[in-house]
Design an enzyme around this catalytic site. Structure first.
Site, PDB file in Angstrom:
ATOM      1  NE  ARG A 187     -37.288  45.814   7.850  1.00 38.55           N
ATOM      2  CZ  ARG A 187     -38.134  45.599   6.854  1.00 38.55           C
ATOM      3  NH1 ARG A 187     -39.055  46.509   6.575  1.00 38.55           N
ATOM      4  NH2 ARG A 187     -38.062  44.507   6.140  1.00 38.55           N
TER       5      ARG A 187
ATOM      6  CG  ASP B 101     -40.315  52.995  11.818  1.00 41.89           C
ATOM      7  OD1 ASP B 101     -40.220  52.145  10.920  1.00 41.89           O
ATOM      8  OD2 ASP B 101     -41.088  52.903  12.794  1.00 41.89           O
TER       9      ASP B 101
ATOM     10  NE  ARG C 200     -43.096  56.335  15.545  1.00 41.76           N
ATOM     11  CZ  ARG C 200     -43.128  56.483  14.212  1.00 41.76           C
ATOM     12  NH1 ARG C 200     -42.408  55.685  13.435  1.00 41.76           N
ATOM     13  NH2 ARG C 200     -43.852  57.437  13.678  1.00 41.76           N
TER      14      ARG C 200
END
Lengths: 257, 257
Positions: free
Chosen positions: A50, A52, A207
């Site tokens: 995935r 975000d 992140r």
């Protein structure tokens, strides 16, 4: 039935991430709609992972099963004509039926970009975190290198992670500073690109690493504290989650493809 | 009264060009509104030249008279806080009262970018013309070089040009091809950057030159025909006007600043 492996490049600014969400408006939704429009088939695509909301991809692999007989070399052009301008399929090939874009992935690289010049770059504004404050890049590099190896990365994972194990291996890190837009004699510090490669990444992992390294760069934490943060296995030990727009899935490697 | 010379960088995608229009939504409008918000003064700024709707600027100089006593080194940050994200003031200095951003300009450089790869680059999509068809870059280079020197550029000017003279001097041209995103073994031809420098440019001049060179690159015109087009002094002799989004005002040079 054929198994097709494709690569998609996207500007994630206007999407709720790669994977289908109840609210729609994801990269996966757009790709599945384009495939359905082209072939008439309802397919489910599988990404290598995935990304975000707001995160970009230079090269995100995905696979899907199709009974369409369209030759593999025609797919990119055909799908791109059915996709919005911020999504482009850049390669397509047929692979074995047991190939899986996520499960077969051996290594991934992410890039995070920090513009440390005084002013934002208007042409790159959607792809860079702007941080004009003073940053010690050497300290950031030292801190980042503390993460090399096989570790439990719980401290650098979202509390909402559902993975059974948070053990991953980071095998390469690199920080490059591009001074081409920095004006000499000013406080411009250039554009900082952080590259992180490993066998897998947890939710928000890159992140949170970057958010913590920014505190290292500002002198709020010593670089070697990265090791203690790892050992704490506690999200609270690390810094904040850096903005999504600076992150880009750079590349995904497979054994054979 | 002080005369301030500033440089502005903008993504022109969402604007009706640099210069104030009855319909509003121009770069000039945004800059004047930001200055008014900062100083309370109603000022009129003077750009080094206009850019058309959708054209970008890496560095567009402008000047204006102000009675504000704000120190010159504070202006960029103060204005950028009052400007939309696609416009940034990047430098500011005080100049003599008789300095004029347009009349004092000695030399300008424009860049036009053509993506000649099979697929668009999603991250640069607003700043490149996409032309996946076969292009002979050597022929384009030869055609472009035919324009060097001092000529009447009527054939390469908009019919709506209001200038008394269409004589201008082009003193340097350059075509660079960036193959970094071209996939080997495909029809990708790289990203083509055309640079044109001269003492002044007529309305649509660079875009008409590029539109004509694209026909040269496709083999529809021989490169040396560029000379005959110049001699014709007739807009109909040249090719179409290339899309605005590939054009960027690259730099403007002054005698002293």
């Amino acid at each position: 039935m054929r198994n097709l492996l494709m690569t998609v490049c996207y500007d994630g600014s206007n999407y709720y991430g790669f994977q289908t969400q109840p609210g729609g408006n994801t990269i996966q939704d757009c790709l599945e709609a384009a495939i359905q429009n082209l072939t008439g088939e309802t397919v489910k695509i599988h990404g290598s992972g995935r990304t975000d909301a707001g995160v970009h991809a230079r090269a995100q692999p995905f696979h899907f099963l199709t009974s369409s007989q369209i030759p593999v070399e025609r797919w990119c052009l055909a799908l791109n004509g059915r996709l919005p301008a911020d999504i482009r399929v850049t390669s397509a090939k047929e692979v074995e039926l047991d190939f899986h874009a996520r499960r077969s992935a051996k290594r991934k690289t992410y890039r995070y970009t920090i513009n440390a010049n005084r002013f934002t770059d208007v042409f790159q504004r959607s792809y860079q975190l702007h941080h004009p404050g003073k940053l010690n890049v050497d300290a950031m590099r030292e801190g980042l290198n503390c993460l090399l190896g096989t570790h439990d990365y719980t401290s650098f994972a979202s509390r909402h992670s559902t993975k059974a194990s948070h053990v991953r291996t980071i095998d390469e890190t690199r920080i490059e500073v591009d001074m081409s837009l920095a004006v000499p004699g000013t406080r411009d510090q250039g554009v900082i690109h952080l590259y992180i490669s490993g066998n897998g990444f947890l939710q928000h992992m890159v992140r949170i690493i970057v958010g913590t390294l920014l505190e290292v760069g500002q002198g709020k934490r010593p670089p070697e504290q990265m090791k203690q943060i790892l050992e704490a296995k506690d999200r609270k030990a690390a810094g904040p989650t850096a903005e999504s727009k600076g992150l880009m899935l750079w590349s995904v490697e497979y054994e054979q493809h």
